[in-house]
Scaffold this active site. Structure first.
Site, PDB file in Angstrom:
ATOM      1  N   TYR A  76       0.872  -1.175   0.000  1.00  0.00           N
ATOM      2  CA  TYR A  76       0.000   0.000   0.000  1.00  0.00           C
ATOM      3  C   TYR A  76       0.906   1.221   0.000  1.00  0.00           C
ATOM      4  O   TYR A  76       1.439   1.630   1.026  1.00  0.00           O
ATOM      5  CB  TYR A  76      -0.922  -0.016   1.223  1.00  0.00           C
ATOM      6  CG  TYR A  76      -1.760   1.232   1.368  1.00  0.00           C
ATOM      7  CD1 TYR A  76      -2.431   1.784   0.281  1.00  0.00           C
ATOM      8  CD2 TYR A  76      -1.884   1.871   2.603  1.00  0.00           C
ATOM      9  CE1 TYR A  76      -3.191   2.938   0.415  1.00  0.00           C
ATOM     10  CE2 TYR A  76      -2.640   3.018   2.746  1.00  0.00           C
ATOM     11  CZ  TYR A  76      -3.292   3.547   1.652  1.00  0.00           C
ATOM     12  OH  TYR A  76      -4.040   4.700   1.781  1.00  0.00           O
TER      13      TYR A  76
ATOM     14  N   ASP B 129      -2.051  -1.048  -4.160  1.00  0.00           N
ATOM     15  CA  ASP B 129      -2.486   0.313  -4.445  1.00  0.00           C
ATOM     16  C   ASP B 129      -1.230   1.162  -4.455  1.00  0.00           C
ATOM     17  O   ASP B 129      -0.648   1.449  -3.405  1.00  0.00           O
ATOM     18  CB  ASP B 129      -3.476   0.773  -3.366  1.00  0.00           C
ATOM     19  CG  ASP B 129      -3.838   2.252  -3.496  1.00  0.00           C
ATOM     20  OD1 ASP B 129      -3.371   2.909  -4.452  1.00  0.00           O
ATOM     21  OD2 ASP B 129      -4.576   2.744  -2.623  1.00  0.00           O
TER      22      ASP B 129
ATOM     23  N   HIS C 251     -12.099   1.641  -4.422  1.00  0.00           N
ATOM     24  CA  HIS C 251     -11.254   0.943  -5.390  1.00  0.00           C
ATOM     25  C   HIS C 251     -11.963  -0.315  -5.905  1.00  0.00           C
ATOM     26  O   HIS C 251     -12.769  -0.919  -5.181  1.00  0.00           O
ATOM     27  CB  HIS C 251      -9.935   0.491  -4.750  1.00  0.00           C
ATOM     28  CG  HIS C 251      -9.057   1.601  -4.287  1.00  0.00           C
ATOM     29  ND1 HIS C 251      -7.908   1.956  -4.930  1.00  0.00           N
ATOM     30  CD2 HIS C 251      -9.141   2.427  -3.201  1.00  0.00           C
ATOM     31  CE1 HIS C 251      -7.315   2.943  -4.289  1.00  0.00           C
ATOM     32  NE2 HIS C 251      -8.052   3.250  -3.236  1.00  0.00           N
TER      33      HIS C 251
END
EC number: 3.1.11.2
Length: 253
Positions: A104, A145, A244
Site C-alpha cells: 500500500y 495500491d 477501489h
C-alpha cells in the site's frame, strides 16, 4: 493461476463483499490493502472458512496489508528491510514458486509536502529492496495500491490535481519497471478510460471520473505467461463499496 489486488478501504466494513468475491472469482492469491484493523481483529476464521490461508500486517484505523492464498504461505516478511517505518504498508510471502509482494504505497497528500517527500523516500527504498528480491525470486509479483497513475491514459483528462500524476511519482513507477517488472494491465489492449479508483464524491464512479492506481507488476517469467489482466468494476457498484475495484491478472503455466 489468478492473482488479484484490492484496496478494500476497511476490511471490517467490506468483509462480506470480499468473501462473496472470493467465492465467485476463486483467485489463487488476493492481496488486500487498507485493512484498517489491528492483527487481533483480523477475520482469520472467516477467511479460512472460505478456503484461504492469510498473512497480514495491520494497525488501528490506518493502512494494513494482507495476502490471502489457497496454498500455504511461506517466508512471510513485513515492511521494507532497512527502512524504518511504523506504517504497515508491505507484506511479502512465497506461495509455491511465486514470491508475492503486497504493498500500500503512500498517498503523498500534495506535491512538495512532507508526506510527498516520505512517499518518494519510501519508493526508493522499495525499489532497492525489490532489486535484491528479484535476484532471489525470479518469479515475483508486486501487487497493490500504488497511488500512482503511470501515464496520461491512467487519469481522467479532467484530473486537475498534481498528486498521483506528478513527474516524480511517474519516474518512481518507471524505476520499478526498469527492474524488469511489467505492468500486467498494459500487456493487453484495454478500453479507453480504464480506471481502478473513483472518489466517493461528485458521482465520480457514475461519471467514470477516476484514476488507474492499482497495479500488478510481474517479473519476466510471469509476464511472459500472463494471459490477461482486467479491472473488475462489479464490486464498486455494490452498496457501501470500497472506492477501489479489484485488479485481476491471469498467469498460464
Amino acid at each position: 493461476m489468478k492473482l488479484a489486488t484490492w484496496n478494500v478501504n476497511s476490511l471490517k466494513v467490506r468483509l462480506p463483499q470480499v468473501l462473496d468475491w472470493l467465492a465467485a472469482e476463486q483467485p489463487d492469491v488476493l492481496c488486500l490493502q487498507e485493512l484498517k484493523l489491528e492483527d487481533k481483529a483480523f477475520p482469520l476464521a472467516e477467511i479460512e472458512a472460505a478456503g484461504y490461508r492469510a498473512a497480514f500486517s495491520g494497525q488501528k484505523t490506518y493502512n494494513g496489508v494482507a495476502i490471502l492464498a489457497r496454498a500455504p504461505l511461506a517466508d512471510v516478511g513485513c515492511g521494507i528491510p532497512g527502512f524504518a517505518d511504523e506504517q504497515k504498508r508491505v507484506i511479502a510471502a512465497t506461495v509455491g514458486d511465486l514470491r508475492v509482494v503486497c504493498a500500500y504505497f503512500p498517498n503523498g497528500q500534495a506535491v512538495g509536502s512532507e508526506k510527498f517527500a516520505y512517499k518518494l523516500d519510501w519508493l526508493r527504498a522499495l525499489t532497492a529492496w525489490l532489486g535484491d528480491e528479484l535476484t532471489r525470486h525470479p518469479r515475483l509479483a508486486l501487487l497493490g495500491d500504488y497511488n500512482i497513475a503511470p501515464d496520461e491514459r491512467d487519469a481522467h483528462p479532467d484530473w486537475q490535481e498534481e498528486i498521483h500524476v506528478s513527474p516524480p511519482e511517474r519516474d518512481a513507477f518507471r524505476a520499478l519497471t526498469a527492474l524488469g517488472l511489467a505492468d500486467a494491465f498494459r500487456l493487453f489492449e484495454q478500453p479507453e478510460k480504464s480506471f481502478s479508483w473513483w472518489d466517493y464524491r461528485m458521482m465520480a464512479f457514475r461519471r467514470n471520473f477516476g484514476l488507474r492506481i492499482d497495479h500488478i507488476l510481474l517479473s519476466p517469467p510471469l509476464a511472459a505467461a500472463c494471459t490477461g489482466c482486467h479491472v473488475d468494476k462489479a464490486p464498486r457498484k455494490l452498496e457501501r463499496p470500497s472506492d477501489h475495484a479489484p485488479v485481476v491478472a491471469e498467469i498460464g503455466h
